[in-house]
Design a protein around this motif. Structure first.
Motif, PDB file in Angstrom:
ATOM      1  N   ARG A  73      -3.116   7.333  -5.246  1.00 24.20           N
ATOM      2  CA  ARG A  73      -3.930   6.987  -6.417  1.00 24.20           C
ATOM      3  C   ARG A  73      -5.397   6.771  -6.038  1.00 24.20           C
ATOM      4  NH1 ARG A  73      -0.824   8.230 -10.853  1.00 24.20           N
ATOM      5  NH2 ARG A  73       1.256   7.323 -10.653  1.00 24.20           N
ATOM      6  N   LEU A  74      -5.733   7.036  -4.793  1.00 23.85           N
ATOM      7  CA  LEU A  74      -7.095   6.802  -4.325  1.00 23.85           C
ATOM      8  C   LEU A  74      -8.069   7.739  -5.030  1.00 23.85           C
ATOM      9  CD1 LEU A  74      -8.755   5.163  -2.269  1.00 23.85           C
ATOM     10  CD2 LEU A  74      -8.448   7.049  -0.662  1.00 23.85           C
ATOM     11  N   PHE A 115       1.696  -0.899  -4.382  1.00 27.30           N
ATOM     12  CA  PHE A 115       0.253  -1.108  -4.426  1.00 27.30           C
ATOM     13  C   PHE A 115      -0.467   0.026  -5.158  1.00 27.30           C
ATOM     14  CE2 PHE A 115      -4.061  -0.796  -2.772  1.00 27.30           C
ATOM     15  CZ  PHE A 115      -4.488  -2.107  -2.811  1.00 27.30           C
ATOM     16  N   HIS A 116      -0.135   1.271  -4.822  1.00 27.70           N
ATOM     17  CA  HIS A 116      -0.833   2.403  -5.440  1.00 27.70           C
ATOM     18  C   HIS A 116      -0.617   2.458  -6.945  1.00 27.70           C
ATOM     19  CE1 HIS A 116      -2.536   5.210  -2.299  1.00 27.70           C
ATOM     20  NE2 HIS A 116      -2.101   4.184  -1.597  1.00 27.70           N
ATOM     21  N   ASP A 117       0.627   2.369  -7.375  1.00 32.06           N
ATOM     22  CA  ASP A 117       0.918   2.529  -8.797  1.00 32.06           C
ATOM     23  C   ASP A 117       0.504   1.331  -9.646  1.00 32.06           C
ATOM     24  OD1 ASP A 117       1.914   5.073  -8.595  1.00 32.06           O
ATOM     25  OD2 ASP A 117       3.980   4.454  -8.334  1.00 32.06           O
ATOM     26  N   GLU A 118       0.631   0.135  -9.109  1.00 30.03           N
ATOM     27  CA  GLU A 118       0.355  -1.048  -9.920  1.00 30.03           C
ATOM     28  C   GLU A 118      -1.075  -1.568  -9.795  1.00 30.03           C
ATOM     29  OE1 GLU A 118       3.261  -4.123  -9.657  1.00 30.03           O
ATOM     30  OE2 GLU A 118       4.946  -2.753  -9.910  1.00 30.03           O
ATOM     31  N   PHE A 119      -1.704  -1.346  -8.657  1.00 28.61           N
ATOM     32  CA  PHE A 119      -3.045  -1.891  -8.450  1.00 28.61           C
ATOM     33  C   PHE A 119      -4.124  -0.805  -8.355  1.00 28.61           C
ATOM     34  CE2 PHE A 119      -0.777  -5.532  -6.075  1.00 28.61           C
ATOM     35  CZ  PHE A 119      -0.533  -6.184  -7.262  1.00 28.61           C
ATOM     36  N   LEU A 120      -3.859   0.228  -7.584  1.00 32.27           N
ATOM     37  CA  LEU A 120      -4.887   1.225  -7.297  1.00 32.27           C
ATOM     38  C   LEU A 120      -5.087   2.232  -8.414  1.00 32.27           C
ATOM     39  CD1 LEU A 120      -6.913   2.072  -5.181  1.00 32.27           C
ATOM     40  CD2 LEU A 120      -5.109   3.354  -4.002  1.00 32.27           C
ATOM     41  N   ASN A 178      -6.153   4.117 -11.447  1.00 35.00           N
ATOM     42  CA  ASN A 178      -7.284   4.010 -12.380  1.00 35.00           C
ATOM     43  C   ASN A 178      -8.310   2.953 -11.987  1.00 35.00           C
ATOM     44  OD1 ASN A 178      -6.146   6.032 -14.038  1.00 35.00           O
ATOM     45  ND2 ASN A 178      -4.909   4.518 -15.111  1.00 35.00           N
ATOM     46  N   ARG A 179      -8.366   2.613 -10.689  1.00 29.88           N
ATOM     47  CA  ARG A 179      -9.364   1.659 -10.216  1.00 29.88           C
ATOM     48  C   ARG A 179     -10.093   2.214  -9.003  1.00 29.88           C
ATOM     49  NH1 ARG A 179      -5.074  -2.548 -11.127  1.00 29.88           N
ATOM     50  NH2 ARG A 179      -5.732  -3.799 -12.915  1.00 29.88           N
ATOM     51  N   VAL A 180     -11.290   1.729  -8.788  1.00 28.45           N
ATOM     52  CA  VAL A 180     -12.061   2.024  -7.583  1.00 28.45           C
ATOM     53  C   VAL A 180     -11.831   0.873  -6.623  1.00 28.45           C
ATOM     54  CG1 VAL A 180     -14.391   2.193  -6.632  1.00 28.45           C
ATOM     55  CG2 VAL A 180     -13.806   3.440  -8.718  1.00 28.45           C
ATOM     56  N   VAL A 181     -11.387   1.177  -5.414  1.00 24.62           N
ATOM     57  CA  VAL A 181     -10.973   0.124  -4.484  1.00 24.62           C
ATOM     58  C   VAL A 181     -12.048  -0.182  -3.450  1.00 24.62           C
ATOM     59  CG1 VAL A 181      -9.787   1.754  -2.936  1.00 24.62           C
ATOM     60  CG2 VAL A 181      -9.128  -0.655  -2.931  1.00 24.62           C
ATOM     61  N   LEU A 182     -12.225  -1.486  -3.201  1.00 24.87           N
ATOM     62  CA  LEU A 182     -13.139  -1.985  -2.176  1.00 24.87           C
ATOM     63  C   LEU A 182     -12.312  -2.890  -1.275  1.00 24.87           C
ATOM     64  CD1 LEU A 182     -14.616  -2.053  -5.186  1.00 24.87           C
ATOM     65  CD2 LEU A 182     -16.590  -2.625  -3.806  1.00 24.87           C
ATOM     66  N   VAL A 183     -12.168  -2.506  -0.014  1.00 25.29           N
ATOM     67  CA  VAL A 183     -11.242  -3.178   0.890  1.00 25.29           C
ATOM     68  C   VAL A 183     -11.982  -3.956   1.969  1.00 25.29           C
ATOM     69  CG1 VAL A 183      -9.351  -2.816   2.516  1.00 25.29           C
ATOM     70  CG2 VAL A 183      -9.530  -1.382   0.497  1.00 25.29           C
ATOM     71  N   GLY A 184     -11.474  -5.140   2.282  1.00 18.91           N
ATOM     72  CA  GLY A 184     -12.090  -5.914   3.349  1.00 18.91           C
ATOM     73  C   GLY A 184     -11.178  -7.016   3.860  1.00 18.91           C
ATOM     74  N   CYS A 185     -11.566  -7.590   4.991  1.00 17.45           N
ATOM     75  CA  CYS A 185     -10.861  -8.732   5.569  1.00 17.45           C
ATOM     76  C   CYS A 185     -11.904  -9.735   6.050  1.00 17.45           C
ATOM     77  CB  CYS A 185      -9.972  -8.302   6.731  1.00 17.45           C
ATOM     78  SG  CYS A 185      -9.183  -9.702   7.559  1.00 17.45           S
ATOM     79  N   PRO A 186     -12.052 -10.856   5.368  1.00 14.01           N
ATOM     80  CA  PRO A 186     -13.071 -11.845   5.742  1.00 14.01           C
ATOM     81  C   PRO A 186     -12.858 -12.451   7.121  1.00 14.01           C
ATOM     82  CG  PRO A 186     -11.580 -12.745   4.095  1.00 14.01           C
ATOM     83  CD  PRO A 186     -11.278 -11.282   4.197  1.00 14.01           C
ATOM     84  N   LYS A 187     -11.644 -12.364   7.627  1.00 17.07           N
ATOM     85  CA  LYS A 187     -11.370 -12.925   8.945  1.00 17.07           C
ATOM     86  C   LYS A 187     -11.833 -11.991  10.059  1.00 17.07           C
ATOM     87  CE  LYS A 187      -7.755 -15.300  11.559  1.00 17.07           C
ATOM     88  NZ  LYS A 187      -6.361 -15.807  11.534  1.00 17.07           N
ATOM     89  N   LEU A 188     -11.785 -10.687   9.812  1.00 14.84           N
ATOM     90  CA  LEU A 188     -12.131  -9.706  10.840  1.00 14.84           C
ATOM     91  C   LEU A 188     -13.555  -9.184  10.723  1.00 14.84           C
ATOM     92  CD1 LEU A 188      -8.821  -7.610  10.961  1.00 14.84           C
ATOM     93  CD2 LEU A 188      -9.497  -9.530  12.417  1.00 14.84           C
ATOM     94  N   ASP A 189     -14.082  -9.140   9.507  1.00 16.55           N
ATOM     95  CA  ASP A 189     -15.450  -8.640   9.303  1.00 16.55           C
ATOM     96  C   ASP A 189     -16.452  -9.786   9.323  1.00 16.55           C
ATOM     97  OD1 ASP A 189     -14.449  -6.093   9.033  1.00 16.55           O
ATOM     98  OD2 ASP A 189     -14.452  -6.125   6.841  1.00 16.55           O
ATOM     99  N   SER A 190     -17.400  -9.705  10.220  1.00 16.43           N
ATOM    100  CA  SER A 190     -18.416 -10.765  10.323  1.00 16.43           C
ATOM    101  C   SER A 190     -19.583 -10.454   9.396  1.00 16.43           C
ATOM    102  CB  SER A 190     -18.903 -10.883  11.774  1.00 16.43           C
ATOM    103  OG  SER A 190     -19.411  -9.641  12.222  1.00 16.43           O
ATOM    104  N   THR A 191     -19.309 -10.500   8.105  1.00 19.20           N
ATOM    105  CA  THR A 191     -20.338 -10.228   7.113  1.00 19.20           C
ATOM    106  C   THR A 191     -20.018 -10.984   5.834  1.00 19.20           C
ATOM    107  OG1 THR A 191     -21.500  -8.452   5.905  1.00 19.20           O
ATOM    108  CG2 THR A 191     -19.122  -8.205   6.198  1.00 19.20           C
ATOM    109  N   ASP A 192     -21.060 -11.219   5.036  1.00 17.55           N
ATOM    110  CA  ASP A 192     -20.874 -11.900   3.759  1.00 17.55           C
ATOM    111  C   ASP A 192     -20.719 -10.832   2.679  1.00 17.55           C
ATOM    112  OD1 ASP A 192     -20.800 -13.476   1.548  1.00 17.55           O
ATOM    113  OD2 ASP A 192     -22.816 -14.301   1.765  1.00 17.55           O
TER     114      ASP A 192
END
Length: 205
Positions: free
Chosen positions: A87-88, A124-129, A131-145
């Motif tokens: 669904r991406l 995840f694909h059928d229920e969340f993704l 018809n949506r544009v996805v922005l993925v991240g992990c606040p624990k691993l990415d050192s950014t705000d």
């Protein structure tokens, strides 16, 4: 009509699923760990499933059965193929790699998702993704705000709504808070929801 179809001996079946994979028509399914003929009209009577069974649990029998329906089989295959597709809608997907302004944001419903959610939640694909544009991240691993960039994406594009999908673990709270601060900083009022996925793959109420 009387015709040849398969018969599965449940007591011999070890639940390996090899027959279901070998059946190109989708006539066999797995129910409670055992192979089962799901629909007579999907069984063509050719028996591709027989040699696939390691337990010799499948044989032909002659009995009253619906006629083989090739049109229904083809329709079922098409529906399965459609359901299994990705669904991406855009690339990239990581927040730190996404541009601030892009055509795919226009009129979009944003899905701000924690990395782990796509692995934890099976639909995840059928229920969340879808018809949506996805922005993925992990606040624990990415050192950014994330909040700064997310705010600019929301501010500079005609975004319609925001859905945050996070895990129940504490570190995912950072993603939810970043999305909330971004929406506030953008100055816009948009429909907003947060969905939490448990570590067991279920949705938390």
């Amino acid at each position: 009509m009387i015709r040849r179809v398969i018969q599965i001996e449940e007591d011999k079946c070890n639940g390996c699923g090899a027959c279901a994979k070998a059946c190109h028509e989708g006539a066999i399914g797995m129910v409670n760990g055992k192979a089962k003929l799901m629909r007579d009209d999907y069984c063509d009577g050719l028996g591709d499933c027989l040699p696939a069974c390691p337990m010799d649990a499948i044989h032909f029998i002659e009995r009253e059965a619906e006629a083989y329906d090739e049109a229904a089989v083809l329709k079922n295959k098409e529906e399965k193929a459609k359901a299994e597709r990705s669904r991406l809608r855009q690339w990239p997907v990581q927040i730190k790699l996404l541009p601030v302004h892009a055509p795919f944001y226009e009129g979009a419903n944003l899905l701000i998702a924690a990395d782990c959610t796509a692995y934890a939640y099976a639909k995840f694909h059928d229920e969340f993704l879808k018809n949506r544009v996805v922005l993925v991240g992990c606040p624990k691993l990415d050192s950014t705000d994330y909040a700064v960039k997310l705010a600019e994406i929301i501010r500079q594009n005609a975004v319609q709504s925001i859905t945050v999908v996070r895990m129940e673990v504490p570190c995912c709270g950072g993603l939810e808070m970043a999305a909330k601060r971004a929406l506030e900083a953008s100055g816009k009022r948009l429909p907003w929801q947060v969905i939490t996925v448990g570590t067991d793959g279920t949705i938390r109420e």
